[in-house]
Design a protein around this motif. Structure first.
Motif, PDB file in Angstrom:
ATOM      1  N   PRO A 111       0.780  -1.243   0.000  1.00 39.69           N
ATOM      2  CA  PRO A 111       0.000   0.000   0.000  1.00 39.69           C
ATOM      3  C   PRO A 111       0.810   1.290   0.000  1.00 39.69           C
ATOM      4  O   PRO A 111       0.278   2.343  -0.374  1.00 39.69           O
ATOM      5  CB  PRO A 111      -0.833  -0.128   1.289  1.00 39.69           C
ATOM      6  N   ASP A 112       2.063   1.239   0.386  1.00 43.94           N
ATOM      7  CA  ASP A 112       2.862   2.472   0.415  1.00 43.94           C
ATOM      8  C   ASP A 112       3.274   2.955  -0.969  1.00 43.94           C
ATOM      9  O   ASP A 112       3.687   4.100  -1.138  1.00 43.94           O
ATOM     10  CB  ASP A 112       4.119   2.267   1.277  1.00 43.94           C
ATOM     11  N   VAL A 113       3.155   2.086  -1.970  1.00 40.78           N
ATOM     12  CA  VAL A 113       3.488   2.469  -3.345  1.00 40.78           C
ATOM     13  C   VAL A 113       2.340   3.295  -3.927  1.00 40.78           C
ATOM     14  O   VAL A 113       1.185   2.877  -3.881  1.00 40.78           O
ATOM     15  CB  VAL A 113       3.745   1.227  -4.215  1.00 40.78           C
ATOM     16  N   LYS A 114       2.647   4.435  -4.462  1.00 42.36           N
ATOM     17  CA  LYS A 114       1.613   5.325  -4.973  1.00 42.36           C
ATOM     18  C   LYS A 114       1.536   5.351  -6.498  1.00 42.36           C
ATOM     19  O   LYS A 114       0.460   5.501  -7.071  1.00 42.36           O
ATOM     20  CB  LYS A 114       1.855   6.751  -4.469  1.00 42.36           C
ATOM     21  N   ARG A 115       2.673   5.249  -7.169  1.00 48.24           N
ATOM     22  CA  ARG A 115       2.714   5.356  -8.624  1.00 48.24           C
ATOM     23  C   ARG A 115       3.489   4.186  -9.221  1.00 48.24           C
ATOM     24  O   ARG A 115       4.332   3.594  -8.557  1.00 48.24           O
ATOM     25  CB  ARG A 115       3.393   6.666  -9.051  1.00 48.24           C
ATOM     26  N   MET A 116       3.203   3.873 -10.460  1.00 42.20           N
ATOM     27  CA  MET A 116       3.920   2.798 -11.139  1.00 42.20           C
ATOM     28  C   MET A 116       5.422   3.075 -11.145  1.00 42.20           C
ATOM     29  O   MET A 116       6.238   2.164 -10.969  1.00 42.20           O
ATOM     30  CB  MET A 116       3.406   2.654 -12.575  1.00 42.20           C
ATOM     31  N   ASP A 118       7.227   4.302  -8.968  1.00 46.41           N
ATOM     32  CA  ASP A 118       7.851   3.984  -7.681  1.00 46.41           C
ATOM     33  C   ASP A 118       8.387   2.554  -7.635  1.00 46.41           C
ATOM     34  O   ASP A 118       9.221   2.224  -6.775  1.00 46.41           O
ATOM     35  CB  ASP A 118       6.845   4.170  -6.538  1.00 46.41           C
ATOM     36  N   LEU A 119       7.916   1.712  -8.558  1.00 43.66           N
ATOM     37  CA  LEU A 119       8.340   0.308  -8.555  1.00 43.66           C
ATOM     38  C   LEU A 119       9.760   0.119  -9.077  1.00 43.66           C
ATOM     39  O   LEU A 119      10.307  -0.980  -9.005  1.00 43.66           O
ATOM     40  CB  LEU A 119       7.360  -0.535  -9.378  1.00 43.66           C
ATOM     41  N   LEU A 138       6.731  -2.870 -20.297  1.00 41.08           N
ATOM     42  CA  LEU A 138       6.891  -2.201 -19.005  1.00 41.08           C
ATOM     43  C   LEU A 138       8.300  -1.626 -18.850  1.00 41.08           C
ATOM     44  O   LEU A 138       8.470  -0.503 -18.357  1.00 41.08           O
ATOM     45  CB  LEU A 138       6.617  -3.188 -17.868  1.00 41.08           C
ATOM     46  N   LYS A 139       9.303  -2.391 -19.252  1.00 38.14           N
ATOM     47  CA  LYS A 139      10.681  -1.912 -19.147  1.00 38.14           C
ATOM     48  C   LYS A 139      10.876  -0.625 -19.941  1.00 38.14           C
ATOM     49  O   LYS A 139      11.467   0.344 -19.449  1.00 38.14           O
ATOM     50  CB  LYS A 139      11.664  -2.977 -19.638  1.00 38.14           C
ATOM     51  N   ALA A 140      10.385  -0.633 -21.157  1.00 37.27           N
ATOM     52  CA  ALA A 140      10.570   0.530 -22.011  1.00 37.27           C
ATOM     53  C   ALA A 140       9.777   1.736 -21.510  1.00 37.27           C
ATOM     54  O   ALA A 140      10.243   2.876 -21.596  1.00 37.27           O
ATOM     55  CB  ALA A 140      10.154   0.184 -23.445  1.00 37.27           C
ATOM     56  N   ARG A 141       8.621   1.485 -20.964  1.00 34.11           N
ATOM     57  CA  ARG A 141       7.736   2.580 -20.555  1.00 34.11           C
ATOM     58  C   ARG A 141       8.142   3.193 -19.218  1.00 34.11           C
ATOM     59  O   ARG A 141       8.032   4.406 -19.023  1.00 34.11           O
ATOM     60  CB  ARG A 141       6.293   2.075 -20.483  1.00 34.11           C
ATOM     61  N   TYR A 142       8.611   2.358 -18.284  1.00 34.68           N
ATOM     62  CA  TYR A 142       8.855   2.848 -16.926  1.00 34.68           C
ATOM     63  C   TYR A 142      10.310   2.738 -16.470  1.00 34.68           C
ATOM     64  O   TYR A 142      10.619   3.094 -15.337  1.00 34.68           O
ATOM     65  CB  TYR A 142       7.943   2.111 -15.940  1.00 34.68           C
ATOM     66  N   GLY A 143      11.178   2.239 -17.331  1.00 37.06           N
ATOM     67  CA  GLY A 143      12.581   2.162 -16.965  1.00 37.06           C
ATOM     68  C   GLY A 143      12.915   1.032 -16.010  1.00 37.06           C
ATOM     69  O   GLY A 143      13.957   1.069 -15.341  1.00 37.06           O
ATOM     70  N   ASN A 164       9.399  -5.056   0.192  1.00 35.00           N
ATOM     71  CA  ASN A 164      10.108  -4.485  -0.951  1.00 35.00           C
ATOM     72  C   ASN A 164       9.724  -5.168  -2.258  1.00 35.00           C
ATOM     73  O   ASN A 164      10.189  -4.781  -3.324  1.00 35.00           O
ATOM     74  CB  ASN A 164      11.624  -4.589  -0.747  1.00 35.00           C
ATOM     75  N   ILE A 165       8.860  -6.182  -2.166  1.00 36.77           N
ATOM     76  CA  ILE A 165       8.487  -6.953  -3.347  1.00 36.77           C
ATOM     77  C   ILE A 165       7.157  -6.465  -3.916  1.00 36.77           C
ATOM     78  O   ILE A 165       6.207  -6.170  -3.188  1.00 36.77           O
ATOM     79  CB  ILE A 165       8.397  -8.455  -3.010  1.00 36.77           C
ATOM     80  N   ALA A 166       7.104  -6.398  -5.250  1.00 31.99           N
ATOM     81  CA  ALA A 166       5.855  -6.253  -5.992  1.00 31.99           C
ATOM     82  C   ALA A 166       5.809  -7.408  -6.985  1.00 31.99           C
ATOM     83  O   ALA A 166       6.835  -8.020  -7.284  1.00 31.99           O
ATOM     84  CB  ALA A 166       5.795  -4.918  -6.719  1.00 31.99           C
TER      85      ALA A 166
END
Length: 322
Positions: A111-116, A118-119, A138-143, A164-166
């Motif tokens: 729940p502490d993660v707010k935005r994609m 942040d992952l 996902l890699k290309a879009r969010y680094g 620390n896991i998603a």
């Protein structure tokens, strides 16, 4: 005359009885995400359409595409990425309807993660199949990077043990299990809401079926979409009764959670389905998915003509509106 009528009636019954059942093979054990098909079965919509339909469950050890190629299913519950990619091997699988207007694939975080974004600092559990579908996007879009990943083994225990896991998941599966285990709703990112374009829970048929049983395919698609309308806008009990019969491990709580997510997220009734009808698919969406696969080198455009991987013939005039 009476004798002749009796003979004709007997012949009609014999013909109906000898007609081969229309087999639809799902992608997993029976669940809410299959509800519209079971609703059509339970309410007799297939029989009203002149079909004897057999809904058979898939599962972790069942390759549904191979089952269809072997003639053990007329159509299967498909997914655009796979249906397009199999054409590279010369497998002529054709999407004829798209129940889910958005893919229910998700990333689940604490729940502490707010935005994609942040992952990028978290460990991500990603399955092998996902590495050749949404992971490159996902890699290309969010680094994100391969170095931050570990294999996902379809078990939420690592997630529960490490903040620390998603992990990857399915809209009405892992989030439900995590909330039940922790008492708190996790943060859920629906990939489709972030630009991931494929349809899901599609009706995919072999080229052979389309050539030999086009009327049955049309009848199956129409009855199924009517079943989905009834399931989501009426009483889902008939479908749930059959689902629990096929899958005794399914619970009322999970069914309620699943159908709730299908409704709240507009998975079936949203998008183009809201104006064009349940099950609709468009040239633009299919091209967007294909172009994405090409861009990330997940498909060879020299081997696949996207226009052959689907047809709008069975849904363009259907108009089963929510």
């Amino acid at each position: 005359m009476a004798a002749r009528a009796l003979v004709l009636a007997s012949a009609a019954v014999s013909t109906a009885a000898s007609a081969a059942p229309f087999v639809y093979l799902t992608n997993w054990y029976a669940q809410a995400e299959h509800g519209g098909f079971y609703q059509a079965q339970a309410q007799g919509l297939y029989k009203q359409a002149g079909l004897e339909v057999a809904i058979r469950m898939g599962g972790p050890q069942i390759n549904i595409m191979q089952q269809m190629l072997a003639g053990k299913a007329d159509c299967i519950m498909g997914y655009d990425v796979e249906t397009m990619k199999v054409w590279e091997q010369g497998i002529e699988a054709v999407t004829v309807a798209a129940v889910f207007q958005k893919d229910p694939a998700v990333l689940v975080a604490h729940p502490d993660v707010k935005r994609m974004e942040d992952l990028k600092s978290r460990t991500l559990l990603i399955g092998a199949a996902s590495r050749v579908s949404f992971w490159p996007w996902l890699k290309a879009r969010y680094g994100f990077t391969d170095e931050q990943t570990r294999p996902y083994a379809y078990n939420i225990q690592p997630f529960l043990a490490d903040k620390n896991i998603a992990q990857q998941g399915y809209l009405a599966s892992e989030p439900y299990s995590i909330e039940k285990a922790t008492g708190k709703a996790p943060k859920v990112f629906v990939l489709a809401d972030h630009g991931w374009p494929p349809y899901a829970t599609t009706v995919v048929c072999s080229r052979k079926t389309l050539q030999q049983r086009p009327k049955e395919v049309a009848a199956f698609v129409k009855a199924s979409m009517l079943g989905w309308k009834s399931y989501l806008q009426g009483d889902p009990t008939p479908a749930h009764t059959l689902i629990k019969k096929d899958n005794p491990n399914m619970t009322d709580d999970l069914l309620a959670y699943g159908i709730g997510k299908l409704k709240s997220e507009g998975v079936v009734l949203g998008g183009d389905a809201a104006t064009q009808g349940i099950g609709t698919l468009t040239d633009a969406r299919m091209k967007a998915t294909f172009d994405l696969l090409v861009r990330h080198k997940l498909i060879d455009p020299a081997k696949v003509d996207v226009r052959k991987t689907y047809t709008t013939e069975f849904v363009k005039n259907l108009k089963v509106l929510p």
